[in-house]
Structure formats: C-alpha cells, structure tokens
Motif scaffolding. Structure first.
Motif, PDB file in Angstrom:
ATOM      1  N   ARG A 218      93.823   7.796  78.185  1.00 14.98           N
ATOM      2  CA  ARG A 218      94.918   7.894  77.212  1.00 14.98           C
ATOM      3  C   ARG A 218      95.494   9.315  77.195  1.00 14.98           C
ATOM      4  O   ARG A 218      96.721   9.504  77.172  1.00 14.98           O
ATOM      5  CB  ARG A 218      94.407   7.502  75.829  1.00 14.98           C
ATOM      6  CG  ARG A 218      95.462   7.623  74.728  1.00 14.98           C
ATOM      7  CD  ARG A 218      94.882   7.253  73.375  1.00 14.98           C
ATOM      8  NE  ARG A 218      94.759   5.824  73.221  1.00 14.98           N
ATOM      9  CZ  ARG A 218      93.688   5.188  72.758  1.00 14.98           C
ATOM     10  NH1 ARG A 218      92.611   5.877  72.429  1.00 14.98           N
ATOM     11  NH2 ARG A 218      93.676   3.880  72.627  1.00 14.98           N
ATOM     12  N   ARG A 219      94.617  10.294  77.227  1.00 12.49           N
ATOM     13  CA  ARG A 219      95.052  11.690  77.216  1.00 12.49           C
ATOM     14  C   ARG A 219      95.873  12.019  78.460  1.00 12.49           C
ATOM     15  O   ARG A 219      96.832  12.800  78.409  1.00 12.49           O
ATOM     16  CB  ARG A 219      93.808  12.576  77.125  1.00 12.49           C
ATOM     17  CG  ARG A 219      94.065  14.013  76.828  1.00 12.49           C
ATOM     18  CD  ARG A 219      92.815  14.717  76.302  1.00 12.49           C
ATOM     19  NE  ARG A 219      91.677  14.598  77.205  1.00 12.49           N
ATOM     20  CZ  ARG A 219      90.542  13.940  76.902  1.00 12.49           C
ATOM     21  NH1 ARG A 219      90.399  13.324  75.739  1.00 12.49           N
ATOM     22  NH2 ARG A 219      89.549  13.895  77.775  1.00 12.49           N
ATOM     23  N   LEU A 220      95.507  11.417  79.586  1.00 11.58           N
ATOM     24  CA  LEU A 220      96.212  11.652  80.848  1.00 11.58           C
ATOM     25  C   LEU A 220      97.575  10.959  80.902  1.00 11.58           C
ATOM     26  O   LEU A 220      98.402  11.306  81.736  1.00 11.58           O
ATOM     27  CB  LEU A 220      95.360  11.153  82.014  1.00 11.58           C
ATOM     28  CG  LEU A 220      94.157  12.009  82.398  1.00 11.58           C
ATOM     29  CD1 LEU A 220      93.197  11.207  83.282  1.00 11.58           C
ATOM     30  CD2 LEU A 220      94.605  13.279  83.110  1.00 11.58           C
ATOM     31  N   GLY A 221      97.770   9.968  80.050  1.00 16.58           N
ATOM     32  CA  GLY A 221      99.008   9.201  80.099  1.00 16.58           C
ATOM     33  C   GLY A 221      98.959   8.016  81.040  1.00 16.58           C
ATOM     34  O   GLY A 221     100.009   7.487  81.441  1.00 16.58           O
ATOM     35  N   VAL A 222      97.741   7.570  81.395  1.00 18.51           N
ATOM     36  CA  VAL A 222      97.590   6.372  82.226  1.00 18.51           C
ATOM     37  C   VAL A 222      98.189   5.172  81.482  1.00 18.51           C
ATOM     38  O   VAL A 222      97.956   4.988  80.288  1.00 18.51           O
ATOM     39  CB  VAL A 222      96.094   6.127  82.535  1.00 18.51           C
ATOM     40  CG1 VAL A 222      95.871   4.738  83.106  1.00 18.51           C
ATOM     41  CG2 VAL A 222      95.578   7.194  83.494  1.00 18.51           C
ATOM     42  N   HIS A 223      98.962   4.372  82.177  1.00 21.42           N
ATOM     43  CA  HIS A 223      99.628   3.231  81.544  1.00 21.42           C
ATOM     44  C   HIS A 223      98.713   2.026  81.386  1.00 21.42           C
ATOM     45  O   HIS A 223      98.797   1.305  80.387  1.00 21.42           O
ATOM     46  CB  HIS A 223     100.856   2.820  82.365  1.00 21.42           C
ATOM     47  CG  HIS A 223     101.881   3.893  82.502  1.00 21.42           C
ATOM     48  ND1 HIS A 223     101.877   4.796  83.545  1.00 21.42           N
ATOM     49  CD2 HIS A 223     102.924   4.238  81.717  1.00 21.42           C
ATOM     50  CE1 HIS A 223     102.886   5.637  83.406  1.00 21.42           C
ATOM     51  NE2 HIS A 223     103.540   5.329  82.320  1.00 21.42           N
ATOM     52  N   THR A 224      97.847   1.786  82.399  1.00 22.31           N
ATOM     53  CA  THR A 224      97.057   0.553  82.457  1.00 22.31           C
ATOM     54  C   THR A 224      95.658   0.861  82.964  1.00 22.31           C
ATOM     55  O   THR A 224      95.493   1.709  83.854  1.00 22.31           O
ATOM     56  CB  THR A 224      97.726  -0.465  83.400  1.00 22.31           C
ATOM     57  OG1 THR A 224      99.045  -0.758  82.921  1.00 22.31           O
ATOM     58  CG2 THR A 224      96.931  -1.761  83.468  1.00 22.31           C
ATOM     59  N   ILE A 225      94.663   0.169  82.419  1.00 23.95           N
ATOM     60  CA  ILE A 225      93.300   0.230  82.943  1.00 23.95           C
ATOM     61  C   ILE A 225      92.918  -1.163  83.423  1.00 23.95           C
ATOM     62  O   ILE A 225      92.934  -2.128  82.645  1.00 23.95           O
ATOM     63  CB  ILE A 225      92.292   0.694  81.881  1.00 23.95           C
ATOM     64  CG1 ILE A 225      92.589   2.128  81.435  1.00 23.95           C
ATOM     65  CG2 ILE A 225      90.859   0.599  82.419  1.00 23.95           C
ATOM     66  CD1 ILE A 225      91.708   2.613  80.295  1.00 23.95           C
ATOM     67  N   LEU A 226      92.598  -1.267  84.699  1.00 20.96           N
ATOM     68  CA  LEU A 226      92.102  -2.522  85.268  1.00 20.96           C
ATOM     69  C   LEU A 226      90.586  -2.536  85.114  1.00 20.96           C
ATOM     70  O   LEU A 226      89.900  -1.643  85.614  1.00 20.96           O
ATOM     71  CB  LEU A 226      92.490  -2.623  86.739  1.00 20.96           C
ATOM     72  CG  LEU A 226      91.836  -3.755  87.544  1.00 20.96           C
ATOM     73  CD1 LEU A 226      92.211  -5.126  86.975  1.00 20.96           C
ATOM     74  CD2 LEU A 226      92.221  -3.659  89.016  1.00 20.96           C
ATOM     75  N   THR A 227      90.051  -3.555  84.445  1.00 20.60           N
ATOM     76  CA  THR A 227      88.616  -3.578  84.182  1.00 20.60           C
ATOM     77  C   THR A 227      88.091  -4.995  84.045  1.00 20.60           C
ATOM     78  O   THR A 227      88.799  -5.899  83.606  1.00 20.60           O
ATOM     79  CB  THR A 227      88.277  -2.775  82.901  1.00 20.60           C
ATOM     80  OG1 THR A 227      86.885  -2.918  82.604  1.00 20.60           O
ATOM     81  CG2 THR A 227      89.096  -3.250  81.707  1.00 20.60           C
ATOM     82  N   SER A 228      86.825  -5.146  84.421  1.00 23.99           N
ATOM     83  CA  SER A 228      86.098  -6.397  84.218  1.00 23.99           C
ATOM     84  C   SER A 228      85.091  -6.252  83.100  1.00 23.99           C
ATOM     85  O   SER A 228      84.204  -7.092  82.944  1.00 23.99           O
ATOM     86  CB  SER A 228      85.363  -6.778  85.513  1.00 23.99           C
ATOM     87  OG  SER A 228      84.407  -5.773  85.850  1.00 23.99           O
ATOM     88  N   GLY A 229      85.193  -5.161  82.325  1.00 23.08           N
ATOM     89  CA  GLY A 229      84.202  -4.921  81.291  1.00 23.08           C
ATOM     90  C   GLY A 229      82.886  -4.430  81.869  1.00 23.08           C
ATOM     91  O   GLY A 229      81.816  -4.707  81.337  1.00 23.08           O
TER      92      GLY A 229
END
Length: 256
Positions: A142-153
């Motif tokens: 969030r701090r970096l400004g990443v738009h999306t996180i792809l994750t499987s948990g």
C-alpha cells in the motif's frame, strides 16, 4: 454487465491461449512464458503478437528466472530494463515482486521499479504468498502504491487459503485490490463471491494437450526430469467461458 464490474484475468503463455481467453470471457491477460514453471518474462515478440490479436488489456509478468524472488544485482538490472521495455511497448500493466532474505518485500527495489513504471498499473504477484508476514507485506504494498496483490492466501490453492484471504480482504479495503488466484474455477468463483464478495479472479484455465509429434526420442530430455517434451499447456475455452458466465451470473443476481 460492464467489464469494469469484475476482473477475470487469465494467465497465458502463448498466442493461442491468449486468443482463446479473450474470446471466451477473460477481461484481462497476464502474459508470461513458461507457465509450467510458474511463469517467466515473455519475449517482446510474443507480447507484440498477442497485442495484435486481442483487444483486452495485457499485463506482463516480469520474472527473470524460475525459483525464489531474491534477486541478484544482475537479475535486478534485467528487471529494470524489462520495466522500461514493456512500458515503452504499451503494456497495460506490469506484474512483479521482490523479497529480502528474511521474507519481507524488498521495498527499496520495489520502489525503484514502481518509479520506472510511471503510471502503469502494477500487480504484486505471488511473491506475496512467500512473505513471512502477509499483513506487513500488505502495508508495504500500500505504501508503495501497488494497485493489485495476486494471492492464494499463502496456500497452494485459494480454497485452502480462504481464511487468510478473508482477513486480507478486510485489511485491504479498496486499496490495494486483492486478486484471488490459484485453483480458481467456476465453482470457486461462486463460493468466494457469495461468501466474501470477491469479484476479482485470476486463473490459467489450462488443459494439457498431446504434442503433434509422431517421432519421439525417449532417450533425450530437453528440460527438467518429469517434464515431458510431448505435452502442451493450452487455455481451455470451456473453463474460461464457465468462469466468466458464473461471475456474471452471481453478480447479476446480487444486483437484482
């Protein structure tokens, strides 16, 4: 229904798979090479040919080699050049991730790549799932400004990672977007939408095809042991179509 209401991203490593995905309801492509090893950076020629043939957005995976996400200075130099190259070629988004030896996001290097990307959308790929503390990684992203996180948990499949995904969705809010991947199909989409309200999914929808080669030399292996030279991974039209139809259906039912 507007495609902006949901995301169905299909990971593809060939022109054929890209066309199949686009024709059967994918709203976006993640373009890579070597899907069988988890995906590597595609060639520029592959990107150009896919872009020529499809009209949906293309996000390009940047991963210089198979294995972990702890990169040498030489590998980082390659990543910097790949960011410049695919941005100049008009990629709609970039997908990358770098870790420290202790399993945190490598914030300084990520920040450098983010700056090079300019306004191009950035997805943090499943390097996130290899982080020691997913919530710390979320805050760094969030701090970096990443738009999306792809994750499987942080599990092999999103169904196994359901509990953590629920927590991540609550912690993330609207920023960054959580893109659920690994093991996604129509049934998984229905469950995650109905129970968590998820409308952003990532899948390959692959099927394994037999090679058209009639002559085969059993004495020679061109790659890692256990990987056959005589199979081809290809996006399956029915799998993508069923996923798209299910996602549209559950969202329409919710609006009604």
């Amino acid at each position: 229904m507007d495609v902006q209401d949901y995301t169905l991203e299909c990971c593809v490593d060939s022109v054929e798979s890209a066309v199949i995905a686009a024709e059967n309801g994918a709203t976006r492509l993640e373009l890579c090479s070597s899907l069988i090893t988890g995906g590597l950076t595609p060639s520029l020629a592959l990107f150009r040919e896919v872009r020529r043939r499809v009209s949906i957005p293309i996000h390009v995976l940047l991963r210089p080699r198979f294995g972990d996400f702890l990169y040498s200075e030489g590998e980082f130099a390659v990543l910097r050049e790949e960011v410049r190259l695919f941005c100049s070629e008009g990629a709609n988004g970039l997908v990358f991730g770098l870790l420290t030896p202790d399993g945190a996001l490598d914030e300084p290097r990520m920040a450098e790549l983010m700056a090079l990307a300019g306004g191009v959308r950035v997805t943090l790929h499943r390097a996130f799932d290899m982080c020691a503390d997913p919530f710390a990684a979320l805050e760094t992203a969030r701090r970096l400004g990443v738009h999306t996180i792809l994750t499987s948990g942080q599990q092999n499949s999103c169904s196994q990672g359901f509990t953590l995904l629920r927590q991540l969705l609550q912690a993330a809010g609207d920023c960054p977007e959580i893109l659920v991947g690994s093991g996604v199909n129509a049934a998984v989409i229905r469950t995650f939408y109905e129970q968590l309200g998820v409308s952003c999914f990532h899948l390959s929808g692959k099927t394994v095809l037999e090679s058209g080669m009639r002559w085969r030399n059993p004495a020679v292996s061109m790659g890692a042991a256990g990987i056959s030279e005589y199979t081809v991974w290809r996006t399956d039209a029915q799998t993508i179509r069923e996923a798209a139809n299910t996602l549209q259906s559950v969202m329409k039912s919710n609006k009604n």
